[in-house]
Structure formats: C-alpha cells, structure tokens
Design a protein around this motif. Structure first.
Motif, PDB file in Angstrom:
ATOM      1  N   PHE A 104       0.760  -1.161   0.114  1.00 17.86           N
ATOM      2  CA  PHE A 104       0.138   0.118   0.096  1.00 17.86           C
ATOM      3  C   PHE A 104       0.816   1.149  -0.079  1.00 17.86           C
ATOM      4  CE2 PHE A 104      -2.434   3.143   2.593  1.00 17.86           C
ATOM      5  CZ  PHE A 104      -3.275   3.308   1.468  1.00 17.86           C
ATOM      6  N   LEU A 105       1.909   1.108   0.810  1.00 19.81           N
ATOM      7  CA  LEU A 105       2.846   2.390   1.006  1.00 19.81           C
ATOM      8  C   LEU A 105       3.724   2.555  -0.282  1.00 19.81           C
ATOM      9  CD1 LEU A 105       3.956   2.264   4.576  1.00 19.81           C
ATOM     10  CD2 LEU A 105       2.015   3.827   3.642  1.00 19.81           C
ATOM     11  N   LEU A 106       3.965   1.685  -0.850  1.00 19.83           N
ATOM     12  CA  LEU A 106       4.837   1.732  -2.183  1.00 19.83           C
ATOM     13  C   LEU A 106       3.582   2.269  -3.341  1.00 19.83           C
ATOM     14  CD1 LEU A 106       6.915  -1.493  -2.271  1.00 19.83           C
ATOM     15  CD2 LEU A 106       7.645   0.900  -2.482  1.00 19.83           C
ATOM     16  N   MET A 107       2.540   2.078  -3.322  1.00 16.05           N
ATOM     17  CA  MET A 107       1.569   2.455  -4.064  1.00 16.05           C
ATOM     18  C   MET A 107       1.502   3.998  -3.935  1.00 16.05           C
ATOM     19  SD  MET A 107      -1.234  -0.579  -3.972  1.00 16.05           S
ATOM     20  CE  MET A 107      -2.703   0.489  -4.008  1.00 16.05           C
ATOM     21  N   CYS A 108       1.747   4.540  -2.821  1.00 16.35           N
ATOM     22  CA  CYS A 108       1.655   6.009  -2.605  1.00 16.35           C
ATOM     23  C   CYS A 108       2.770   6.827  -3.401  1.00 16.35           C
ATOM     24  CB  CYS A 108       1.621   6.342  -1.165  1.00 16.35           C
ATOM     25  SG  CYS A 108       0.221   5.296  -0.163  1.00 16.35           S
ATOM     26  N   ARG A 109       3.645   5.985  -3.813  1.00 23.45           N
ATOM     27  CA  ARG A 109       4.809   6.516  -4.516  1.00 23.45           C
ATOM     28  C   ARG A 109       4.465   7.147  -6.110  1.00 23.45           C
ATOM     29  NH1 ARG A 109       8.351   9.243  -2.093  1.00 23.45           N
ATOM     30  NH2 ARG A 109       9.833   8.928  -3.850  1.00 23.45           N
ATOM     31  N   TYR A 110       3.031   6.707  -6.396  1.00 21.27           N
ATOM     32  CA  TYR A 110       2.343   7.099  -7.569  1.00 21.27           C
ATOM     33  C   TYR A 110       2.797   8.341  -8.335  1.00 21.27           C
ATOM     34  CZ  TYR A 110      -1.161   7.841 -11.089  1.00 21.27           C
ATOM     35  OH  TYR A 110      -1.756   8.113 -12.022  1.00 21.27           O
ATOM     36  N   PRO A 111       2.722   9.485  -7.599  1.00 19.65           N
ATOM     37  CA  PRO A 111       3.017  10.865  -8.286  1.00 19.65           C
ATOM     38  C   PRO A 111       4.468  10.738  -9.003  1.00 19.65           C
ATOM     39  CG  PRO A 111       2.601  11.128  -6.017  1.00 19.65           C
ATOM     40  CD  PRO A 111       2.329   9.612  -6.136  1.00 19.65           C
ATOM     41  N   TYR A 112       5.371   9.763  -8.163  1.00 20.23           N
ATOM     42  CA  TYR A 112       6.855   9.891  -8.696  1.00 20.23           C
ATOM     43  C   TYR A 112       7.035   8.831  -9.719  1.00 20.23           C
ATOM     44  CZ  TYR A 112       7.007  12.634  -4.581  1.00 20.23           C
ATOM     45  OH  TYR A 112       6.629  13.341  -3.770  1.00 20.23           O
ATOM     46  N   MET A 113       5.974   7.871  -9.961  1.00 21.02           N
ATOM     47  CA  MET A 113       6.128   6.804 -11.021  1.00 21.02           C
ATOM     48  C   MET A 113       5.678   6.968 -12.307  1.00 21.02           C
ATOM     49  SD  MET A 113       5.336   3.955  -8.199  1.00 21.02           S
ATOM     50  CE  MET A 113       5.764   2.279  -8.564  1.00 21.02           C
ATOM     51  N   SER A 114       6.456   6.381 -13.282  1.00 21.12           N
ATOM     52  CA  SER A 114       5.694   6.362 -14.775  1.00 21.12           C
ATOM     53  C   SER A 114       5.012   4.932 -14.804  1.00 21.12           C
ATOM     54  CB  SER A 114       6.686   6.442 -15.890  1.00 21.12           C
ATOM     55  OG  SER A 114       7.513   5.391 -15.881  1.00 21.12           O
ATOM     56  N   PRO A 115       4.033   5.018 -15.639  1.00 22.67           N
ATOM     57  CA  PRO A 115       3.110   3.857 -15.678  1.00 22.67           C
ATOM     58  C   PRO A 115       4.004   2.565 -15.911  1.00 22.67           C
ATOM     59  CG  PRO A 115       2.546   5.592 -17.141  1.00 22.67           C
ATOM     60  CD  PRO A 115       3.707   6.165 -16.679  1.00 22.67           C
ATOM     61  N   PHE A 116       5.066   2.331 -16.547  1.00 24.35           N
ATOM     62  CA  PHE A 116       5.554   1.159 -16.663  1.00 24.35           C
ATOM     63  C   PHE A 116       6.751   0.879 -15.806  1.00 24.35           C
ATOM     64  CE2 PHE A 116       3.471   2.288 -20.749  1.00 24.35           C
ATOM     65  CZ  PHE A 116       2.364   1.510 -20.676  1.00 24.35           C
ATOM     66  N   ALA A 117       7.025   1.755 -14.987  1.00 27.64           N
ATOM     67  CA  ALA A 117       8.425   1.604 -14.299  1.00 27.64           C
ATOM     68  C   ALA A 117       7.868   0.761 -13.229  1.00 27.64           C
ATOM     69  CB  ALA A 117       8.680   2.882 -13.598  1.00 27.64           C
ATOM     70  N   THR A 118       9.169   0.089 -12.730  1.00 23.92           N
ATOM     71  CA  THR A 118       9.008  -0.974 -11.543  1.00 23.92           C
ATOM     72  C   THR A 118       9.471  -0.168 -10.349  1.00 23.92           C
ATOM     73  OG1 THR A 118      11.341  -1.507 -12.007  1.00 23.92           O
ATOM     74  CG2 THR A 118       9.408  -3.104 -12.576  1.00 23.92           C
ATOM     75  N   VAL A 119       9.135  -0.501  -9.278  1.00 23.62           N
ATOM     76  CA  VAL A 119       9.546   0.411  -7.887  1.00 23.62           C
ATOM     77  C   VAL A 119      10.963   0.434  -7.935  1.00 23.62           C
ATOM     78  CG1 VAL A 119       9.456   0.292  -5.354  1.00 23.62           C
ATOM     79  CG2 VAL A 119       7.387  -0.811  -6.810  1.00 23.62           C
ATOM     80  N   ASN A 120      11.602   1.709  -7.463  1.00 23.97           N
ATOM     81  CA  ASN A 120      13.126   1.698  -7.599  1.00 23.97           C
ATOM     82  C   ASN A 120      13.672   1.752  -6.207  1.00 23.97           C
ATOM     83  OD1 ASN A 120      13.193   4.435  -6.685  1.00 23.97           O
ATOM     84  ND2 ASN A 120      12.742   5.162  -8.784  1.00 23.97           N
ATOM     85  N   PRO A 121      14.910   1.747  -5.917  1.00 23.81           N
ATOM     86  CA  PRO A 121      15.321   1.930  -4.463  1.00 23.81           C
ATOM     87  C   PRO A 121      15.139   2.698  -3.826  1.00 23.81           C
ATOM     88  CG  PRO A 121      17.061   0.899  -6.272  1.00 23.81           C
ATOM     89  CD  PRO A 121      15.940   1.690  -6.828  1.00 23.81           C
ATOM     90  N   ASN A 122      15.069   4.124  -4.589  1.00 22.89           N
ATOM     91  CA  ASN A 122      14.687   5.294  -3.626  1.00 22.89           C
ATOM     92  C   ASN A 122      13.253   5.365  -3.001  1.00 22.89           C
ATOM     93  OD1 ASN A 122      14.950   8.238  -2.651  1.00 22.89           O
ATOM     94  ND2 ASN A 122      13.572   8.756  -4.293  1.00 22.89           N
ATOM     95  N   ASP A 123      12.207   4.716  -3.991  1.00 22.91           N
ATOM     96  CA  ASP A 123      11.001   4.634  -3.367  1.00 22.91           C
ATOM     97  C   ASP A 123      10.837   3.499  -2.067  1.00 22.91           C
ATOM     98  OD1 ASP A 123       9.846   5.973  -5.447  1.00 22.91           O
ATOM     99  OD2 ASP A 123       9.731   4.392  -6.798  1.00 22.91           O
TER     100      ASP A 123
END
Lengths: 285, 342
Positions: A104-123
C-alpha cells in the motif's frame, strides 16, 4: 506560540460551494501559512469536510470564488503534481483494502512513478523511512484490513509521509480510536508539524484537543466562517455561542492555561439527573 | 484469520505467471488438433490430406485464437470492473454490454438482415452497435446527474439497463417466428461456432489489443482505485479521466468480443478471482495472469464443448458456467485465507 512565517500555502477568497443547489460553503475567506497547525471545528453539517477536501481539489457541485493552493489556483493544478505537496488522510474507517501495508505504501509513490516503471530503490527507502517514522514496521507484511483502527490510522499517516506531502489534510484523525491510540496519533502529527514543518489542517470534533494542539482554529457553522483565529480567542462564551449555540459551558482546565468546554445542563436536567442517581443508589443497596 | 502476508514456502507470483504462460502456449498449440475429426500434425504444412489442412487453417486455428482472445478480454474486463466498482460480483457485462449486444443481435435476426460489411456479418455489426448503445446510455445517464458519476450509481444503472434490454429481447423472441427465436436463443448462449477464416479474429484482435494496452497503461491507477476513489485522488490519480478511459476501453473490447462470440458468462467473473487467489491483489501481476488464465480457460472449454457432444456441439457458455461455478465454490471453501475480495 511559534513565530509563524508568512509563506501562505492555502488561501480562499470568497470561496463558495453549492451541492445540489444547497450551499455547503459560503464565501469563505482565509489564509493558512506554511508550518501552521490549523483545526477546523463546528457542528455536524457545517461544511468542515467539504472545506478540507477542497484543499485537495476534491470538489463537486458549483464552485465560485477563488482557492489558491501554494500560490496557484486549484483549477490550474494537475492532481499528480499536487499529490507531491498535499495528502488527505481519511478516518480509520473499515473499508476493505486487500494490500499489505508495504504494498500500500509503495503504491503511494504514484506521483513519482511512470506507468510502466518498476519500484526503484529510492521509493523503497522513502517507504521504509515512513514506516519507521510512524512505527508501522512491525505490521509491514500484514494486510491492511487485518489491522486495528489505531494501526490503520498510522498507516494512513505513513501514506502521507511516503507520498512526500508537506501539507497534511486530516479528516477526524482520532475518531474510532481509544485514548491511548488518540494520544499516539496526535503526538505523531504534532511531531511532524513541529520538527518537519508539515502544515497540518485537521477536521476535529474535539475542541478541547484542538485548542491545545493548534496554532489557529477555523470554526464553521452552516457553511459560514464564524471564527478564524488563535485558540485563546475562541474559548470565550460569546464566540462559542456563535459556533455551537447554547449547548456548552466553559470550565477551567486543571493543567493548561486555556479553559475547556463541557456540555451545558439546564437546571431541570440537573435535577432530573440527581433524582436518577439517587434511585440507582437505592437499588445498589 | 486472514493471512500475514505471503508465506515463504509459497510459490512466487513469477513462477505462477510462468506456469500459466507455458500452459497457455501448450493449450493454443494443442487445441486445434482436437475435435470431431482428428487432424494429423502434418496438416500444418499441407500434409497428405487437403481437407484436414482446410479444417485446420480455416476453422480450428482461427477458432482457437478467437477463444483465447475472447477469454483474455473477458478476464481483463472482469478484473477492471471488480477493481473499479470495488465489488466482487462485477462482471464484464455489469454495464449492460452483453444485453445491449444481445438486443442488437435479436433485432438483426428478427428483421432477417444478412448483409456483410468488410467481412463482418450483420449480426456482429448490430450486436456491436447494441453494445455501444448500452455503454453510452449508462455513461450519459450517470454522468449528467447533479453529483457527477459515482460508481455505485453506474453499477445500478448498468443493472437497470441490462434488465430493460433483457425484457426487450424476450419481447423480440415472443413476436418472432420459432426459427428466428431459436437463432436468438442460440446466440445468447454464446460460442465460437460460426468462425471461418481469420477476418473475425483480426477484427476482435484490433479491439482487444488496443483495450489491453490502455488497461496496461493504467495499472497503477487501477491499483489505487481498488483502494477507494478518494485514496486514488489524493495520491494524484486523475480519477474521472482514468475511470472514463477504463470504462470505454474495456466496454468496447468486450463489445467486440460479444459481437462475434455472443455473451459467454462466468469467464469474466471467475478468471480474475482465481488469479487473485493465486497471485494476490497487485494488478501489475494480476493483469498478465488474468489475460493468460482467461484465454486458457476459454480455449479448454471450447475444445471440450466441441468434443463432448460430437457430432453436435455444446454452447460453450453452458460449459463455462458448469465447470466454473463448482470450481469457484471449491476455491472459496478450500482456501478461506486471503480472498482478496474487496
């Protein structure tokens, strides 16, 4: 009281909102500065939540007047840009959310993510910090709908942190919580406000709490702004009467300088209650 | 007691999707050789028997490909609608797409139209128009209201439109002569029996692929929407735009499938739930799984429906419901944990 800087983050000018023809907010004019802790109080149906949601552009119905968020009109904002600045924290309601806290919290990084990107270490790092900061690490792997209300509220606050928002819009953050968790949540919010300069706008029913925590209080009644100022000024009998009507009285707080309010009782009610108590005592014997 | 997150001895989602991919490849490769007549493998490159090659290339392969596409599209649509409405009983047909298409087909049969446009039959065209009509009707009805389009209103409007159209279909059946009314009934049962050559497959393919790409682009939005619209909004999702795009992409994709295959029930309800039980609620993993599983499910059901009553064939809709209902129940009862239902 802290020295407030003059950096205005939220500003309404003659802002009105009608839903289905019924006025919900009427010509609200106010400014909220960066780093302030502002509570919105008022009776049920006064438009508190509508005002709070307006600060996050969640508006329905007919709008008139102006509302600026960080210096830009609400209409010009793109929601994904605003999400980096402001986050709405809902009540710890019982909606079913099938995700784990971490997902859920990783999903909250939505405004910083592009549609096809995977979760990056910073997130992952930001989410990890948000969990540590809110004390939610112990239930990171649990599904959100298995948590208690108190735990869930902490996760919702962690969501605002993970999102990187520095304006927190809280909708009755302590409703549904016991006293222990209430204190927990309130100190978490106060910490963010004082240490990390988070602007807090919180709708609350607990005026006694609000006057102790807040820099300023917004009082609404029937969609109108009836009071906006520092806590010491609202705790006056005539001001309170304008907000809540005749139903409250002021008494001295045992520890703080400010008075607190309790429900008023008419002399008849008082007699009635005394009689009832006497009867109950009889029965006990 | 619900789960405490994935257990360590559990198979990872990557392996599950990998297995599904292998199953899908296997099913699509094998299914064309099964049926009323056994087709030898060398029919692929002409072989000894011309009629066998004909059956394989003109009927079996297009049919299997169409089944796979239809199954994938229905499963994807079901997944999207379940997340969007936050309702486990939402199906690809929730917005009245199936009944709209069926009404279109019923009108076509009643009037006896038999033209074809660009290789698409009159029935398919009128079914597609019916599907579009129902989508537009539901959307316009619910978004011009005073409160904007709430998903709850939309759900109810879809159900209401479905019921209205269904009674209109019954009316058409009642006033038509028995042979036409049997055609209508047979169409409503769904199936891939009329497929000859690749034109239908290509038409459906265009719709399904473009729909799927739009859904793929919006998977993160869909994840957030499945936690509630206000959450999605405050996380930065352009909720109204995302909703509208998903509704139209998915409905058109389903409309195209239904126009050619008729309404095939249960795949769209079941496949996403089964995948959610296996994979979890994260749509970035759930989506490929649902596409693969839905495709395989319909290919297998269609193959069985060709064989089981040979030389006639069972309408595949009956089979999906017969197989799917009990299997779904078994899953629900056997694995109570982590239902992943909203």
């Amino acid at each position: 009281m802290r020295n407030l800087n003059t950096n205005v983050v939220l500003e309404a000018r003659k802002f009105s909102c009608r839903i289905a023809g019924k006025p919900v907010l009427r010509e609200i004019t106010l400014q909220i500065r960066r780093g302030e802790y502002v509570s919105i109080v008022g009776p049920n149906g006064a438009g508190k939540t509508t005002l709070l949601r307006a600060f996050d552009r969640m508006l329905t119905g007919e709008i008139s007047g102006e509302l600026d968020i960080c210096g830009m009109s609400w209409e010009e904002w793109k929601q994904s840009d605003l999400a980096k600045l402001a986050a709405l924290v809902p009540q710890a309601d019982s909606r079913v959310i099938p995700f784990t806290v971490e997902q859920f919290l990783l999903m909250c990084r939505y405004p910083y993510m592009s549609p096809f990107a995977t979760v990056n270490p910073n997130d992952r790092k930001v989410v990890h910090e948000a969990m540590v900061g809110t004390g939610t690490t112990p239930f990171a792997k649990r599904r959100l709908d298995t948590l208690s209300s108190g735990e869930r509220q902490k996760v919702y606050i962690a969501a605002a942190l993970a999102q990187g928002a520095h304006i927190w819009l809280l909708d009755e953050p302590t409703t549904f919580l016991d006293y222990h968790h209430q204190a927990d949540i309130l100190s978490l919010i106060a910490l963010a406000n004082k240490e990390f300069d988070v602007t807090v706008v919180a709708v609350t029913h607990d005026l006694n709490h609000a006057v102790l925590e807040s820099d300023r209080i917004i009082a609404l009644r029937e969609g109108k702004l009836v009071f906006y100022g520092t806590p010491d000024l609202i705790m006056k009998p005539d001001t309170l009467k304008r907000v809540y009507g005749d139903s409250m009285v002021l008494v001295d707080h045992p520890k703080a300088d400010l008075p607190m309010i309790v429900p008023r009782m008419t002399p008849e009610q008082d007699k009635e209650l005394a009689k009832w108590r006497a009867k109950a005592r009889e029965k006990m014997k | 007691m619900a789960s405490q997150g994935p257990r360590e001895d559990e198979i990872g989602p990557g392996w599950t999707i990998g297995t599904m991919f292998c199953l899908a490849a296997l099913a699509v490769a094998w299914a064309p050789f099964w049926g009323m007549e056994h087709i030898p493998f060398d029919a692929l490159w002409g072989g000894a028997d011309d009629s066998a090659a004909d059956i394989l290339w003109k009927m079996r392969i297009p049919r299997v490909l169409l089944s796979f596409l239809a199954g994938s599209a229905l499963a994807a649509a079901g997944m999207v609608f379940q997340a969007l409405f936050r309702n486990p009983l939402a199906t690809p047909f929730t917005l009245g797409v199936a009944s709209g298409a069926s009404l279109g087909a019923a009108v076509c049969y009643h009037c006896g139209w038999s033209f074809a446009l660009l290789g698409v039959s009159a029935v398919s065209i009128s079914a597609l128009l019916g599907a579009v009509l129902s989508i537009v009707l539901v959307y316009v009805l619910t978004s011009t209201g005073r409160q904007g389009s709430s998903t709850a209103t939309m759900l109810l409007a879809g159900v209401a439109v479905s019921f209205t159209f269904s009674s209109l279909i019954l009316f058409m059946q009642y006033i038509s002569d028995p042979s036409k009314s049997f055609q209508m009934l047979r169409w409503v049962m769904g199936g891939m029996r009329n497929v000859v050559g690749f034109s239908d497959v290509l038409n459906v393919f265009a719709f399904v692929v473009s729909g799927c790409l739009i859904v793929w682009y919006l998977l993160l939005d869909l994840n957030l929407l499945s936690t509630g619209e206000d959450f999605a909004f405050t996380r930065g999702v352009n909720v109204n735009q995302a909703k509208a795009m998903l509704f139209f992409a998915v409905s058109l994709m389903v409309g195209a499938v239904v126009a050619v295959c008729g309404p095939i029930g249960f795949v769209g309800l079941m496949a996403p739930h089964i995948c959610r039980l296996l994979i979890g609620p994260d749509h970035r993993l759930l989506y490929p799984a649902a596409l693969l599983f839905g495709g395989v499910l319909l290919v297998v059901c269609d193959t069985i429906s060709r064989i089981i009553l040979a030389p006639t064939e069972l309408p595949v809709g009956i089979l999906t419901a017969l197989l799917g209902g009990p299997f779904f129940l078994w899953l629900l009862l056997a694995r109570r944990r982590d239902l992943g239902v909203f």
